[in-house]
Design a protein around this motif. Sequence first.
Motif, PDB file in Angstrom:
ATOM      1  N   VAL A 238       0.845  -1.203   0.000  1.00 36.11           N
ATOM      2  CA  VAL A 238       0.000   0.000   0.000  1.00 36.11           C
ATOM      3  C   VAL A 238       0.879   1.250   0.000  1.00 36.11           C
ATOM      4  O   VAL A 238       0.659   2.201  -0.761  1.00 36.11           O
ATOM      5  CB  VAL A 238      -0.945   0.001   1.214  1.00 36.11           C
ATOM      6  CG1 VAL A 238      -1.671   1.333   1.322  1.00 36.11           C
ATOM      7  CG2 VAL A 238      -1.958  -1.136   1.106  1.00 36.11           C
ATOM      8  N   ARG A 239       1.903   1.270   0.910  1.00 38.20           N
ATOM      9  CA  ARG A 239       2.813   2.428   0.973  1.00 38.20           C
ATOM     10  C   ARG A 239       3.503   2.632  -0.374  1.00 38.20           C
ATOM     11  O   ARG A 239       3.625   3.762  -0.873  1.00 38.20           O
ATOM     12  CB  ARG A 239       3.849   2.204   2.083  1.00 38.20           C
ATOM     13  CG  ARG A 239       4.820   3.386   2.244  1.00 38.20           C
ATOM     14  CD  ARG A 239       5.824   3.151   3.357  1.00 38.20           C
ATOM     15  NE  ARG A 239       5.177   3.204   4.668  1.00 38.20           N
ATOM     16  CZ  ARG A 239       4.929   2.174   5.443  1.00 38.20           C
ATOM     17  NH1 ARG A 239       5.248   0.950   5.033  1.00 38.20           N
ATOM     18  NH2 ARG A 239       4.339   2.323   6.623  1.00 38.20           N
TER      19      ARG A 239
ATOM     20  N   ILE B 175       0.907   3.935  -3.043  1.00 38.47           N
ATOM     21  CA  ILE B 175       0.444   5.295  -2.738  1.00 38.47           C
ATOM     22  C   ILE B 175       1.532   6.314  -3.039  1.00 38.47           C
ATOM     23  O   ILE B 175       1.281   7.341  -3.692  1.00 38.47           O
ATOM     24  CB  ILE B 175      -0.003   5.395  -1.269  1.00 38.47           C
ATOM     25  CG1 ILE B 175      -1.284   4.534  -1.038  1.00 38.47           C
ATOM     26  CG2 ILE B 175      -0.269   6.840  -0.876  1.00 38.47           C
ATOM     27  CD1 ILE B 175      -2.488   5.024  -1.752  1.00 38.47           C
ATOM     28  N   THR B 176       2.731   6.051  -2.580  1.00 35.83           N
ATOM     29  CA  THR B 176       3.832   7.006  -2.809  1.00 35.83           C
ATOM     30  C   THR B 176       4.170   7.102  -4.284  1.00 35.83           C
ATOM     31  O   THR B 176       4.458   8.192  -4.795  1.00 35.83           O
ATOM     32  CB  THR B 176       5.080   6.600  -2.000  1.00 35.83           C
ATOM     33  OG1 THR B 176       5.446   5.256  -2.333  1.00 35.83           O
ATOM     34  CG2 THR B 176       4.807   6.692  -0.510  1.00 35.83           C
TER      35      THR B 176
ATOM     36  N   ASP C 217       1.585   9.228  -5.923  1.00 34.71           N
ATOM     37  CA  ASP C 217       1.700  10.662  -5.591  1.00 34.71           C
ATOM     38  C   ASP C 217       2.768  11.346  -6.427  1.00 34.71           C
ATOM     39  O   ASP C 217       2.656  12.531  -6.750  1.00 34.71           O
ATOM     40  CB  ASP C 217       2.020  10.818  -4.105  1.00 34.71           C
ATOM     41  CG  ASP C 217       0.777  10.606  -3.230  1.00 34.71           C
ATOM     42  OD1 ASP C 217      -0.336  10.560  -3.804  1.00 34.71           O
ATOM     43  OD2 ASP C 217       0.928  10.475  -2.013  1.00 34.71           O
TER      44      ASP C 217
ATOM     45  N   HIS D 136      -0.475  13.761  -2.244  1.00 34.90           N
ATOM     46  CA  HIS D 136      -1.895  14.036  -2.391  1.00 34.90           C
ATOM     47  C   HIS D 136      -2.357  14.996  -1.311  1.00 34.90           C
ATOM     48  O   HIS D 136      -1.753  15.080  -0.235  1.00 34.90           O
ATOM     49  CB  HIS D 136      -2.697  12.733  -2.311  1.00 34.90           C
ATOM     50  CG  HIS D 136      -2.557  11.983  -1.010  1.00 34.90           C
ATOM     51  ND1 HIS D 136      -1.559  11.054  -0.776  1.00 34.90           N
ATOM     52  CD2 HIS D 136      -3.287  12.052   0.136  1.00 34.90           C
ATOM     53  CE1 HIS D 136      -1.681  10.580   0.451  1.00 34.90           C
ATOM     54  NE2 HIS D 136      -2.736  11.171   1.038  1.00 34.90           N
TER      55      HIS D 136
ATOM     56  N   PRO E 268      -5.561   9.946  -1.543  1.00 35.10           N
ATOM     57  CA  PRO E 268      -4.673   9.482  -2.632  1.00 35.10           C
ATOM     58  C   PRO E 268      -5.474   8.775  -3.734  1.00 35.10           C
ATOM     59  O   PRO E 268      -5.477   7.546  -3.819  1.00 35.10           O
ATOM     60  CB  PRO E 268      -3.738   8.532  -1.911  1.00 35.10           C
ATOM     61  CG  PRO E 268      -4.553   7.971  -0.794  1.00 35.10           C
ATOM     62  CD  PRO E 268      -5.456   9.084  -0.362  1.00 35.10           C
TER      63      PRO E 268
ATOM     64  N   GLY F 160      -3.592   6.509  -6.041  1.00 34.28           N
ATOM     65  CA  GLY F 160      -3.146   5.355  -5.266  1.00 34.28           C
ATOM     66  C   GLY F 160      -4.272   4.353  -5.056  1.00 34.28           C
ATOM     67  O   GLY F 160      -4.086   3.136  -5.166  1.00 34.28           O
ATOM     68  N   TYR F 161      -5.477   4.882  -4.758  1.00 31.83           N
ATOM     69  CA  TYR F 161      -6.636   4.009  -4.643  1.00 31.83           C
ATOM     70  C   TYR F 161      -6.874   3.239  -5.948  1.00 31.83           C
ATOM     71  O   TYR F 161      -7.144   2.040  -5.949  1.00 31.83           O
ATOM     72  CB  TYR F 161      -7.883   4.835  -4.303  1.00 31.83           C
ATOM     73  CG  TYR F 161      -8.091   5.038  -2.817  1.00 31.83           C
ATOM     74  CD1 TYR F 161      -8.443   3.979  -2.004  1.00 31.83           C
ATOM     75  CD2 TYR F 161      -7.966   6.308  -2.244  1.00 31.83           C
ATOM     76  CE1 TYR F 161      -8.646   4.161  -0.645  1.00 31.83           C
ATOM     77  CE2 TYR F 161      -8.171   6.502  -0.883  1.00 31.83           C
ATOM     78  CZ  TYR F 161      -8.505   5.424  -0.078  1.00 31.83           C
ATOM     79  OH  TYR F 161      -8.705   5.605   1.257  1.00 31.83           O
TER      80      TYR F 161
ATOM     81  N   TYR G 223       1.762   8.912   5.932  1.00 32.72           N
ATOM     82  CA  TYR G 223       2.135   7.564   5.508  1.00 32.72           C
ATOM     83  C   TYR G 223       2.399   6.638   6.688  1.00 32.72           C
ATOM     84  O   TYR G 223       3.130   5.666   6.576  1.00 32.72           O
ATOM     85  CB  TYR G 223       3.367   7.624   4.585  1.00 32.72           C
ATOM     86  CG  TYR G 223       3.088   8.364   3.299  1.00 32.72           C
ATOM     87  CD1 TYR G 223       2.308   7.783   2.291  1.00 32.72           C
ATOM     88  CD2 TYR G 223       3.550   9.651   3.112  1.00 32.72           C
ATOM     89  CE1 TYR G 223       2.034   8.469   1.124  1.00 32.72           C
ATOM     90  CE2 TYR G 223       3.276  10.346   1.948  1.00 32.72           C
ATOM     91  CZ  TYR G 223       2.522   9.750   0.947  1.00 32.72           C
ATOM     92  OH  TYR G 223       2.251  10.446  -0.201  1.00 32.72           O
TER      93      TYR G 223
ATOM     94  N   LEU H 223      -2.326   4.047   6.410  1.00 28.70           N
ATOM     95  CA  LEU H 223      -2.254   3.082   5.307  1.00 28.70           C
ATOM     96  C   LEU H 223      -3.207   1.896   5.537  1.00 28.70           C
ATOM     97  O   LEU H 223      -3.794   1.368   4.602  1.00 28.70           O
ATOM     98  CB  LEU H 223      -0.814   2.570   5.160  1.00 28.70           C
ATOM     99  CG  LEU H 223       0.228   3.633   4.773  1.00 28.70           C
ATOM    100  CD1 LEU H 223       1.620   3.030   4.740  1.00 28.70           C
ATOM    101  CD2 LEU H 223      -0.117   4.244   3.402  1.00 28.70           C
TER     102      LEU H 223
ATOM    103  N   ILE I   1      -6.581   2.899   4.451  1.00 27.16           N
ATOM    104  CA  ILE I   1      -6.698   2.835   2.985  1.00 27.16           C
ATOM    105  C   ILE I   1      -6.918   1.389   2.533  1.00 27.16           C
ATOM    106  O   ILE I   1      -7.780   1.093   1.696  1.00 27.16           O
ATOM    107  CB  ILE I   1      -5.434   3.430   2.332  1.00 27.16           C
ATOM    108  CG1 ILE I   1      -5.373   4.936   2.576  1.00 27.16           C
ATOM    109  CG2 ILE I   1      -5.417   3.119   0.829  1.00 27.16           C
ATOM    110  CD1 ILE I   1      -4.098   5.588   2.078  1.00 27.16           C
TER     111      ILE I   1
END
Length: 610
Positions: free
Chosen positions: A385-386, A389-390, A393, A398, A402, A405-406, A512, A517, A520
């Motif tokens: 996930v991290r 997402i990163t 971005d 974001h 995010p 990222g989603y 983060y 996370l 998310i």
Amino acid sequence: MENLIQLVNKIQRACTALGDHGEESALPTLWDALPSIAVVGGQSSGKSSVLESIVGKDFLPRGSGIVTRRPLVLQLHKIDEGREYAEFMHAPRKRFTDFAAVRQEISDETDRETGRSKGISSVPIHLSIYSPHVVNLTLVDLPGLTKVAVEGQAESIVQDIENMVRAFIEKPNCIILAISPANQDIATSDAIKISREVDPKGDRTFGVLTKIDLMDKGTDAVDILEGKSFKLNFPWIGVVNRSQADINKNVDMIAARRRENEYFANTPEYRHLAPRMGSVHLGKVLSKHLETVIKSRIPGLQSLINKTIIELETELNRIGRPIAADTGGKLYMIMEICRTFDQIFKDRLDGIRSGGEKIYQVFDNQFPAALKRLQFDKHLSMDNVRKLITEADGYQPHLIAPEQGYRRLIESCLVSIRGPAEAAVDAVHGILKDLIHKSMSETMELKQYPTLKAELGSAAIESLERMKEESKKATLLLVDMEYGYLTVEFFRKLPQDAEKGGNPTVSLFDRYNDAYLRRIATTVLSYVNMVCGTLRHTIPKSVVYCQVREAKRSLLDHFFTDLGKKEGKQLASLLNEDPAIMQRRTSLAKRLELYRSAQSDIEAVAWDNK
């Protein structure tokens, strides 16, 4: 009553024409059910002379060794007037008035079947004699029992003849005419010995004593003829045949009969027995007894015939109709067989026959279980996930949620649903293929046409393959649409959630952290589960529409299109039937025709004799 014997004569001739003469066969046999009189005796017992005396004609081959090497079915027909003549079943258009020619034809026909090796055959010769001087009677003259093979014959012929004779006379509908010479010890008579073995109670055996006039001086056969020394259920009948000198001089048979009657009437020992002695009396007794036996067997014959007709019709229906001769007939026949197969296939899908329920099991068990086994937790681990997402971005974090990222997280999860979706398509395809094979096995008509069966099966499988590919495209498209356009309501919740529990001014580092996370990941999993629930219902609909529905609607469309383009020879090649089946159908059809004819004839005779 006389038409009873004529009826049996007719049926026997028809049986022989079909190759049914009492041997073991996979086909039903009528021969064994017909009452008959088999003439049994050892060599030189006077068997041939007895038959000639009954007929009143000199017509049988003579010589040393084994002369009778095939059964001779002798059918006597009494006519009111006219010249005597004979007919052979194997030469139906030829009428013999010269009985010396009859004798030669019997020898020639025997050689045609057995060759000149002096072997034997169980295939009978059918001879019909029409004369004002005979009674209606049918006799089967069997090869004479012997103890030694002559030159040119196999050593096994002694046993072969005994086996043939035994096979005829052991049947319960066979009346045995046992010929024994009076100038030999009756206890050693070959005919009596084998008759006792198959008919120990003597219910079917008539004893005939020959060569009474050749007994040693001071001896007689009175005790035998009166049943004192050797008792049978039926009275013994004595005959006096022509001597060899009479035969050589061509003594007239009528004169020989007269001398026979005079012998019994003028010989003191036999005078009291004279009314029931002689070949004329023998013929009358046998004719009357045969008529009585036939009449008693009519109900059993009718039952056997009715039962066998049903069996033959069932078997003919099982192996199917004969092939049409014209092109249109062949095309129609192929189309009908294909439609029968197609209907059986549809019946399986619709639940009329078993098999279609397995498709539902794919949708109700297999596919949902495969969705549950998907390891979304690997896609939604903290590290993954991290990372996603990163990466989504980029250089600018974001602001609220995010979104990219989603999207990436959801897409990575939903892509894995393609596997179970394809597996569902393949599973249904496998079931449909199996149903095709089973439906082909149940289509009885296809068993007689292996080429058509192979072509039809290949065409049906090809259709399923096309349907499978279309189904995969449609099914995977459903999955792709789910991650190609996400449900808006899902994203609208994210700002609200941030306002309720989040603080948009926290540091980038805090954004983060694991708690954030994990939240998310939980949200993404919730969305993915929602999509799985939707696909669990939409993918089966797609599969049924593209595969099951199409298979019911157009499984053989391509095959029928190609079929319409084929020429007569190509259609004939599809109906290239197994020769063994063709031969069996022909045999069954002829046999059915025989039984139906016999059924009609017996019913008419039974009605006349009530």
